[in-house]
Design a protein around this motif. Structure first.
Motif, PDB file in Angstrom:
ATOM      1  N   VAL A   1     -38.443 -19.079 -40.008  1.00  0.00           N
ATOM      2  CA  VAL A   1     -37.705 -19.811 -41.047  1.00  0.00           C
ATOM      3  C   VAL A   1     -36.363 -19.125 -41.276  1.00  0.00           C
ATOM      4  O   VAL A   1     -36.295 -17.927 -41.541  1.00  0.00           O
ATOM      5  N   LYS A   2     -35.291 -19.894 -41.191  1.00  0.00           N
ATOM      6  CA  LYS A   2     -33.954 -19.346 -41.384  1.00  0.00           C
ATOM      7  C   LYS A   2     -33.598 -19.339 -42.861  1.00  0.00           C
ATOM      8  O   LYS A   2     -33.871 -20.306 -43.583  1.00  0.00           O
ATOM      9  N   VAL A   3     -32.966 -18.261 -43.305  1.00  0.00           N
ATOM     10  CA  VAL A   3     -32.517 -18.142 -44.692  1.00  0.00           C
ATOM     11  C   VAL A   3     -31.010 -17.949 -44.699  1.00  0.00           C
ATOM     12  O   VAL A   3     -30.500 -16.973 -44.147  1.00  0.00           O
ATOM     13  N   GLU A   4     -30.301 -18.881 -45.301  1.00  0.00           N
ATOM     14  CA  GLU A   4     -28.848 -18.784 -45.424  1.00  0.00           C
ATOM     15  C   GLU A   4     -28.508 -18.223 -46.796  1.00  0.00           C
ATOM     16  O   GLU A   4     -28.918 -18.774 -47.829  1.00  0.00           O
ATOM     17  N   ILE A   5     -27.749 -17.134 -46.814  1.00  0.00           N
ATOM     18  CA  ILE A   5     -27.370 -16.480 -48.067  1.00  0.00           C
ATOM     19  C   ILE A   5     -25.933 -16.854 -48.410  1.00  0.00           C
ATOM     20  O   ILE A   5     -25.020 -16.657 -47.608  1.00  0.00           O
ATOM     21  N   GLU A   6     -25.733 -17.385 -49.594  1.00  0.00           N
ATOM     22  CA  GLU A   6     -24.390 -17.706 -50.075  1.00  0.00           C
ATOM     23  C   GLU A   6     -24.145 -16.908 -51.344  1.00  0.00           C
ATOM     24  O   GLU A   6     -24.783 -17.128 -52.377  1.00  0.00           O
TER      25      GLU A   6
END
Length: 441
Positions: free
Chosen positions: A85-90
């Motif tokens: 599962v990819k986690v994009e951090i903003e």
């Protein structure tokens, strides 16, 4: 409603435990916290307990802790390796108005899986989006006092991520260079101390133009020193009391004037990152921040001899502590279950716990995560010693009892005051106007 001893006592216990471990030469905690990620079998077990592996899923995290940006992105990469599962951090913080950006993002129809929020009134705009996390396996391990500001109707609606404390972080070596052996207990002593620093050719303060630092942390020094901060805030919101007529605010103005008159040149142009970098380079003896700057300072000089100096305002100097960041799972997002699984992994897997305790340099809000004494550093350690000796001089974070939008206006007014565009009376009037404008809406 938080009881007076609540979070202060519990944070004290956690931090004092760390100091005891260091003093006894017990390296087991540090070794465990710094150990390599769990074996593949252990990692698989931790992931499986959270949720089966999924591919081609991306969850988005919208958060404001700029200090952990890089480490958080590394942790997200580890999670993808383990689960697919990819986690994009903003990350939005520093000079940005995080609250305004988050509201604009949501208004535009974008729904991150995880959003971070302050507690109390600062969380109110997001209550309808928050997934109930009361039954998550880690919920029972939370420091009890950390729950109240993110709970509604008996439901836990977010994960309190960590505990922080602030006052004046100071450079002990520069103090010694100026011949300062005792910390000030009163404003008069504080003013004498500042003069000693200047006479020794040392800039007393590393200042910043950041609205949040001045409009939240600086102003909280006065609000938290009210005899009953919660009652006082309610009266201010009702219009029966004002900042302008409050005697504690008059003392606070004197404190601010001492700070602003004894910082670096052109402080009105200095952002947070520059401020901390200058302090870490020895260009200021004091900085009004807490243990969250430890990682940034260490990146410049890991051997800097730092401590936390209580702020002298009234009869006793104080430090201030609370929960800075709550992680909320957004029920309007595409993948709330995957977001819950990520949070579960972050606070229960060995990999996630290692990031929190060591890479983030956090004092965790969960008793199940052992803090790393070496990682939290000297600032938090100094706070632990002080809070054990003088727990009645540890006060809370009160700004989030005011509706969202008010602190931003306070910060703008503080920027004007730092820039000498308004006087003290006008500053306090602007504080009152910010409250009345928002509360009336």
């Amino acid at each position: 409603m938080l009881k007076k001893i609540s979070i202060f006592a519990l944070l004290t216990v956690m931090l004092v435990t760390l100091i005891s471990a260091c003093g006894n030469g017990n390296n087991n905690t540090s070794e465990q916290a710094s150990s390599a990620p769990a074996s593949s079998a252990e990692s698989a077990s931790a992931s499986a307990s959270a949720e089966p592996k999924k591919k081609d899923v991306t969850i988005r995290v919208f958060q404001f802790k700029v200090e952990i940006r890089d480490a958080l992105e590394k942790m997200a990469q580890e999670y993808e390796k383990e689960t697919g599962v990819k986690v994009e951090i903003e990350t939005h913080g520093g000079g940005e108005d995080y609250s305004a950006l988050l509201k604009a993002t949501l208004a535009a129809g974008e729904e991150p899986e995880i959003i971070t929020s302050a507690g109390s009134a600062g969380f109110d705009p997001y209550v309808d989006r928050a997934v109930d996390l009361s039954n998550e396996t880690w919920a029972k391990d939370l420091v009890e006092a950390s729950k109240a500001q993110i709970s509604r109707d008996g439901k836990l609606l977010g994960l309190p991520m960590n505990l922080e404390a602030y006052a004046f972080t100071y450079n002990k070596d520069l103090f010694a260079q100026a011949g300062i052996t005792d910390l000030p207990q009163t404003l008069d002593e504080f003013e004498v101390m500042v003069k000693k620093l200047k006479d020794a050719g040392i800039t007393p303060f590393a200042l910043t133009n950041e609205w949040w630092s001045m409009g939240i942390h600086t102003l909280n020094i006065a609000i938290a020193n009210q005899p009953d901060p919660e009652a006082w805030i309610e009266e201010v919101k009702a219009g029966t009391k004002t900042f302008k007529d409050d005697p504690i605010m008059k003392q606070w103005l004197r404190l601010v004037d001492i700070m602003f008159a004894n910082g670096q040149e052109k402080a009105i142009t200095v952002d947070y990152n520059t401020q901390v970098a200058e302090f870490a380079a020895g260009k200021g003896a004091m900085i009004q921040h807490g243990n969250w700057i430890q990682g940034n300072v260490d990146a410049v000089d890991p051997n800097l001899n730092l401590g936390m100096m209580p702020v002298p305002l009234l009869d006793k100097p104080n430090v201030f502590t609370g929960v800075p960041s709550n992680w909320v799972v957004n029920n309007k997002s595409a993948h709330p279950e995957e977001a819950k699984a990520f949070l579960n992994w972050m606070v229960t897997s060995e990999t996630g716990k290692k990031f929190i305790s060591t890479d983030f340099k956090f004092v965790p809000s969960l008793n199940s995560i052992t803090p790393n004494p070496e990682a939290i550093g000297k600032i938090a350690g100094d706070f632990a010693v002080f809070s054990q000796a003088k727990p009645d001089q540890v006060k809370g974070w009160q700004w989030d009892r005011f509706p969202d939008g008010i602190t931003q206006q306070w910060g703008a007014a503080m920027q004007e005051y730092l820039g000498k565009q308004i006087n003290g009376d006008q500053l306090l009037e602007k504080f009152d106007k910010a409250v009345s404008d928002i509360v009336k809406k």
